[in-house]
Write a protein that holds these residues in place. Structure first.
Motif, mmCIF file in Angstrom:
data_model
loop_
_atom_site.group_PDB
_atom_site.id
_atom_site.type_symbol
_atom_site.label_atom_id
_atom_site.label_comp_id
_atom_site.label_asym_id
_atom_site.label_seq_id
_atom_site.Cartn_x
_atom_site.Cartn_y
_atom_site.Cartn_z
ATOM 1 N N GLY A 19 0.858 -1.195 0.000
ATOM 2 C CA GLY A 19 0.000 0.000 0.000
ATOM 3 C C GLY A 19 0.889 1.239 0.000
ATOM 4 N N ILE A 20 0.257 2.397 0.144
ATOM 5 C CA ILE A 20 1.029 3.644 0.085
ATOM 6 C C ILE A 20 2.068 3.692 1.209
ATOM 7 C CG2 ILE A 20 -0.666 5.013 1.411
ATOM 8 C CD1 ILE A 20 1.344 6.353 -1.560
ATOM 9 N N ALA A 21 1.769 3.096 2.362
ATOM 10 C CA ALA A 21 2.730 3.135 3.475
ATOM 11 C C ALA A 21 4.001 2.377 3.094
ATOM 12 C CB ALA A 21 2.104 2.527 4.733
ATOM 13 N N GLY A 22 3.831 1.168 2.558
ATOM 14 C CA GLY A 22 4.995 0.354 2.192
ATOM 15 C C GLY A 22 5.766 0.977 1.038
ATOM 16 N N GLY A 51 -3.088 -1.289 -2.237
ATOM 17 C CA GLY A 51 -3.977 -1.468 -1.091
ATOM 18 C C GLY A 51 -5.276 -0.714 -1.293
ATOM 19 N N ALA A 52 -5.612 0.168 -0.353
ATOM 20 C CA ALA A 52 -6.870 0.923 -0.428
ATOM 21 C C ALA A 52 -6.924 1.817 -1.663
ATOM 22 C CB ALA A 52 -7.015 1.789 0.829
ATOM 23 N N GLY A 68 -12.330 6.798 -3.104
ATOM 24 C CA GLY A 68 -11.731 7.940 -3.811
ATOM 25 C C GLY A 68 -11.266 8.922 -2.756
ATOM 26 N N ARG A 69 -10.200 9.646 -3.046
ATOM 27 C CA ARG A 69 -9.569 10.424 -1.985
ATOM 28 C C ARG A 69 -9.635 11.931 -2.143
ATOM 29 N NH1 ARG A 69 -8.122 6.075 -2.962
ATOM 30 N NH2 ARG A 69 -8.893 4.813 -1.255
ATOM 31 N N TYR A 75 -1.089 18.218 3.469
ATOM 32 C CA TYR A 75 -0.621 16.826 3.470
ATOM 33 C C TYR A 75 0.889 16.879 3.189
ATOM 34 C CZ TYR A 75 -5.018 14.065 3.419
ATOM 35 O OH TYR A 75 -6.201 13.432 3.753
ATOM 36 N N THR A 275 3.447 -3.342 7.477
ATOM 37 C CA THR A 275 2.165 -2.638 7.509
ATOM 38 C C THR A 275 1.235 -3.459 8.393
ATOM 39 O OG1 THR A 275 2.550 -2.011 5.199
ATOM 40 C CG2 THR A 275 0.338 -1.625 6.099
ATOM 41 N N SER A 278 -5.363 -3.569 7.729
ATOM 42 C CA SER A 278 -5.733 -2.925 6.463
ATOM 43 C C SER A 278 -7.240 -2.675 6.478
ATOM 44 C CB SER A 278 -5.379 -3.817 5.274
ATOM 45 O OG SER A 278 -5.914 -3.270 4.089
ATOM 46 N N VAL A 280 -9.119 -2.216 3.987
ATOM 47 C CA VAL A 280 -9.839 -2.780 2.838
ATOM 48 C C VAL A 280 -9.700 -4.299 2.738
ATOM 49 C CG1 VAL A 280 -9.932 -0.732 1.389
ATOM 50 C CG2 VAL A 280 -7.878 -2.154 1.357
ATOM 51 N N PHE A 485 -7.269 7.303 8.609
ATOM 52 C CA PHE A 485 -8.147 7.337 7.427
ATOM 53 C C PHE A 485 -7.654 8.382 6.433
ATOM 54 C CE2 PHE A 485 -12.763 5.785 6.686
ATOM 55 C CZ PHE A 485 -12.498 5.586 5.336
HETATM 56 C C1 LIG Z 1 -13.377 4.309 0.631
HETATM 57 C C2 LIG Z 1 -12.119 5.012 1.047
HETATM 58 C C3 LIG Z 1 -12.075 6.394 1.059
HETATM 59 C C4 LIG Z 1 -10.932 7.055 1.473
HETATM 60 N N1 LIG Z 1 -10.891 8.415 1.439
HETATM 61 C C5 LIG Z 1 -9.750 9.058 1.760
HETATM 62 C C6 LIG Z 1 -9.643 10.460 1.605
HETATM 63 O O1 LIG Z 1 -10.586 11.125 1.173
HETATM 64 N N2 LIG Z 1 -8.477 11.045 1.924
HETATM 65 C C7 LIG Z 1 -7.414 10.351 2.379
HETATM 66 O O2 LIG Z 1 -6.347 10.938 2.628
HETATM 67 N N3 LIG Z 1 -7.485 9.006 2.552
HETATM 68 C C8 LIG Z 1 -8.622 8.356 2.259
HETATM 69 N N4 LIG Z 1 -8.699 7.005 2.407
HETATM 70 C C9 LIG Z 1 -7.672 6.336 3.208
HETATM 71 C C10 LIG Z 1 -6.389 5.998 2.492
HETATM 72 O O3 LIG Z 1 -6.651 5.503 1.210
HETATM 73 C C11 LIG Z 1 -5.688 4.945 3.349
HETATM 74 O O4 LIG Z 1 -5.502 5.475 4.649
HETATM 75 C C12 LIG Z 1 -4.321 4.552 2.835
HETATM 76 O O5 LIG Z 1 -4.378 4.270 1.456
HETATM 77 C C13 LIG Z 1 -3.839 3.335 3.622
HETATM 78 O O6 LIG Z 1 -2.618 2.909 3.092
HETATM 79 P P1 LIG Z 1 -1.759 1.767 3.810
HETATM 80 O O7 LIG Z 1 -0.629 1.455 2.913
HETATM 81 O O8 LIG Z 1 -1.444 2.201 5.185
HETATM 82 O O9 LIG Z 1 -2.749 0.545 3.975
HETATM 83 P P2 LIG Z 1 -3.513 -0.287 2.848
HETATM 84 O O10 LIG Z 1 -3.941 0.605 1.759
HETATM 85 O O11 LIG Z 1 -4.503 -1.100 3.561
HETATM 86 O O12 LIG Z 1 -2.393 -1.197 2.236
HETATM 87 C C14 LIG Z 1 -1.819 -2.243 2.933
HETATM 88 C C15 LIG Z 1 -1.297 -3.208 1.881
HETATM 89 O O13 LIG Z 1 -0.507 -4.169 2.525
HETATM 90 C C16 LIG Z 1 -0.894 -5.457 2.126
HETATM 91 N N5 LIG Z 1 -0.625 -6.338 3.260
HETATM 92 C C17 LIG Z 1 -0.981 -6.104 4.532
HETATM 93 N N6 LIG Z 1 -0.584 -7.118 5.312
HETATM 94 C C18 LIG Z 1 0.053 -7.984 4.502
HETATM 95 C C19 LIG Z 1 0.690 -9.225 4.743
HETATM 96 N N7 LIG Z 1 0.723 -9.771 5.951
HETATM 97 N N8 LIG Z 1 1.278 -9.834 3.702
HETATM 98 C C20 LIG Z 1 1.266 -9.268 2.451
HETATM 99 N N9 LIG Z 1 0.636 -8.120 2.178
HETATM 100 C C21 LIG Z 1 0.051 -7.477 3.204
HETATM 101 C C22 LIG Z 1 -2.356 -5.333 1.791
HETATM 102 O O14 LIG Z 1 -2.783 -6.326 0.892
HETATM 103 C C23 LIG Z 1 -2.415 -3.948 1.180
HETATM 104 O O15 LIG Z 1 -2.159 -3.973 -0.201
HETATM 105 C C24 LIG Z 1 -9.811 6.318 1.922
HETATM 106 C C25 LIG Z 1 -9.837 4.927 1.878
HETATM 107 C C26 LIG Z 1 -10.963 4.279 1.422
HETATM 108 C C27 LIG Z 1 -10.948 2.791 1.331
#
Ligand SMILES: Cc1cc2nc3c(=O)[nH]c(=O)nc-3n(C[C@H](O)[C@H](O)[C@H](O)COP(=O)(O)OP(=O)(O)OC[C@H]3O[C@@H](n4cnc5c(N)ncnc54)[C@H](O)[C@@H]3O)c2cc1C
Length: 530
Positions: A19-22, A51-52, A68-69, A75, A275, A278, A280, A485
């Motif tokens: 995801g964006i964090a990784g 990811g999300a 959608g974001r 930011y 990470t 999640s 999603v 979020f």
């Molecule tokens: C409907 C919706 C609306 C949103 N609206 C906004 C907004 O308006 N503004 C805003 O700033 N943000 C918004 N967000 C939030 C934002 O998109 C998320 O906070 C951000 O994308 C999270 O990123 P992440 O990498 O932390 O986690 P994730 O996106 O959950 O990614 C984690 C990734 O790691 C993978 N993973 C996790 N554990 C493992 C494992 N053990 N082994 C292998 N792979 C693994 C997962 O498959 C996933 O691909 C929204 C999100 C959604 C779903």
């Protein structure tokens, strides 16, 4: 562990989660910690990264974005990250430059933010009573520790939840009455500068296309060009730690490669970024004819991994606080692909907003609490002319619809559209083109899990005390003052992890504090009182 960047061209990094964090962690390792891209591996359980921040499909099959974001100017970590990533459409500029240029052309200013009985609601006033304003101010000045475990509806009077303010607040940020009060306080402070224009979504920045095309793809392309290895379809199912005295080390990763278990030992010069959780995971996808299923949590995914990690040390957080309240954390989204301009033309006329400038249009009398967003078109890089894509959500998917006598959770894409078009009073208008519409519903059981009421320690630190070679990333680790979020929160965890484990000669980008600016405070207060 703190080395100068030049010492590290042979060091290796393993990143769990694409995801964006990784992805951000990988960028910062290369850009600021001196890592060679070819020494970085990203393990992703899904077939695509992001990811999300997903975006898939085609005009024929129908497009899908689970979300959608909305972004905004402060930011700071996100714009810092993307300032070094070339845009896909014009590699001469960065993604950050692309986003800011786009938002000068397509300016967010909603003219129909809330509807009732199919008509626009006047949102000039937030409709707050004196008591509501006092409660909001009291919340802002209360120390977060006093709010531990509290729900929003424990703080405000019942009348607050009928105000325009709450309707805007809940639907913009996806807060529920039972969400964490501490999280609401953080939002109220962090986004205070947006309050004067919040009723029109002023100050909101968007990407040119969906965030997979505009953000994830450019970062992934950049990382791949620098040799970063992506291990797709590879869930990491366990991590071994050695926790002795005050020191904690990650010593091995267990993953499933093509279904077969694999153990990867971590050497002295290897670092692990994980990470946690999640929002999603276990999303269920329906179709025009079938409802989106409510899927159980995977036993090899993000949450299962965090449960196994958390069992090893109390500093590693408490995943069940977030993951085990699906009735309160779930809601639904839907993505609609149209092969006809009629709906967009109608909405543009009715709302007074050209697609992309309005943002959320919320149906306040919808039992499902539905909103739709018409993004700037095309919303997908591969979207052909004559095809239109919009996104919507329903924050209360268990309530029976006002027109379709079923909970949203049990409705096919077609039934969701029937409900939407009935609220908008355009059933007859769209009837001739229903054969050219595809609505894909999506049930997200854990989408609001990061808003579950929590107490200190439920979220681990990015770098737990004593951690020598690992850090946690994402929405479920603690970053004081910032808001979950958001994309920004995840990128901030990546900065905190990389700059904290390695001497990068850089500090984490400070969080913007509008509440420290008298002018911002004054304007926010006037907005609440108007
Ligand atoms: C409907 C919706 C609306 C949103 N609206 C906004 C907004 O308006 N503004 C805003 O700033 N943000 C918004 N967000 C939030 C934002 O998109 C998320 O906070 C951000 O994308 C999270 O990123 P992440 O990498 O932390 O986690 P994730 O996106 O959950 O990614 C984690 C990734 O790691 C993978 N993973 C996790 N554990 C493992 C494992 N053990 N082994 C292998 N792979 C693994 C997962 O498959 C996933 O691909 C929204 C999100 C959604 C779903």
């Amino acid at each position: 562990m703190s080395h100068a960047p030049q010492d590290r061209c042979k060091d290796k990094a393993h990143i769990v989660g694409g995801g964006i964090a990784g992805l951000a962690a990988a960028v910062y390792l290369i850009r600021h910690a001196g890592f060679d891209g070819s020494n970085i591996v990203i393990y992703e359980q899904d077939a695509v990264s992001g990811g999300a921040m997903d975006g898939s499909g085609s005009a024929g099959a129908g497009y899908l974005i689970r979300g959608g974001r909305m972004h905004e100017a402060h930011y700071a970590c996100t714009w810092d990250l993307l300032a070094g990533i070339p845009s896909r459409d014009d590699p001469a500029i960065s993604v950050t430059e692309e986003v800011f240029a786009f938002n000068q052309r397509v300016v967010s200013c909603a003219h129909a933010r809330l509807l009732r009985a199919g008509q626009k609601v006047d949102v000039a006033s937030y409709g707050l009573g004196r008591r509501d304003v006092v409660d909001l101010l009291r919340l802002n000045v209360s120390p977060e520790a006093l709010l531990d475990g509290k729900h929003i509806d424990e703080w405000f009077e019942p009348a607050f939840f009928d105000t325009v303010f709450w309707q805007l607040w809940a639907t913009t940020f996806a807060f529920q009455r039972w969400s964490s009060l501490a999280e609401m306080r953080r939002y109220a402070i962090r986004f205070m500068h947006l309050l004067p224009g919040f009723n029109q979504l002023k100050g909101i920045l968007r990407t040119v296309y969906n965030q997979y095309d505009s953000v994830i793809l450019p970062i992934e392309t950049w990382l791949r060009q620098l040799g970063v290895r992506f291990e797709m379809n590879t869930p990491v199912v366990d991590v071994e730690f050695e926790c002795t005295g005050k020191q904690k080390r990650a010593t091995a990763i267990h993953c499933l490669k093509d279904g077969s278990p694999r153990r990867i030992e971590l050497g002295e010069d290897e670092t692990l970024f994980i990470t946690l959780g999640s929002m999603v995971e276990s999303a269920g996808i329906g179709s025009m004819d079938t409802p989106a299923p409510l899927l159980p949590r995977s036993d090899t995914g993000a949450w299962a991994l965090w449960q196994r990690i958390a069992a090893q040390d109390e500093a590693f957080g408490r995943p069940s606080v977030f993951a085990e309240h699906v009735d309160q954390s779930k809601w639904m989204s839907f993505t609609v692909t149209l092969e006809d301009p009629g709906f967009f033309e109608h909405m543009e006329r009715f709302t007074g907003n050209v697609a992309g400038t309005g943002g959320l249009v919320t149906l306040t009398d919808s039992n499902w609490l539905m909103s739709v967003v018409l993004a700037h078109q095309p919303h997908f890089r591969n979207q052909p002319p004559g095809t239109f894509v919009f996104w919507g959500d329903g924050l209360l998917p268990d309530a029976p619809g006002n027109f379709v006598q079923k909970p949203m959770a049990q409705c096919s894409g077609e039934e969701i559209l029937q409900e939407l078009f009935s609220h908008l009073g355009i059933v007859e208008l769209v009837r001739p083109v229903m054969g050219k519409v595809n609505c894909v519903p999506c049930m997200m059981p854990l989408i609001d899990s990061q808003f579950m009421p929590r107490v200190n320690g439920d979220r681990p630190s990015v770098i737990p005390e004593g951690a020598k070679n690992f850090a946690f990333l994402g929405q479920f680790v603690e970053v004081p003052h910032d808001c979950v979020f958001t994309v920004e929160y995840s990128v901030r965890t990546a900065q905190t992890a990389v700059f904290g484990l390695f001497d990068c000669g850089r500090e984490v980008t400070p969080i913007y504090r509008g509440d420290h600016d008298v002018k911002v405070l004054h304007e926010a207060l006037l907005a609440l009182l108007r």
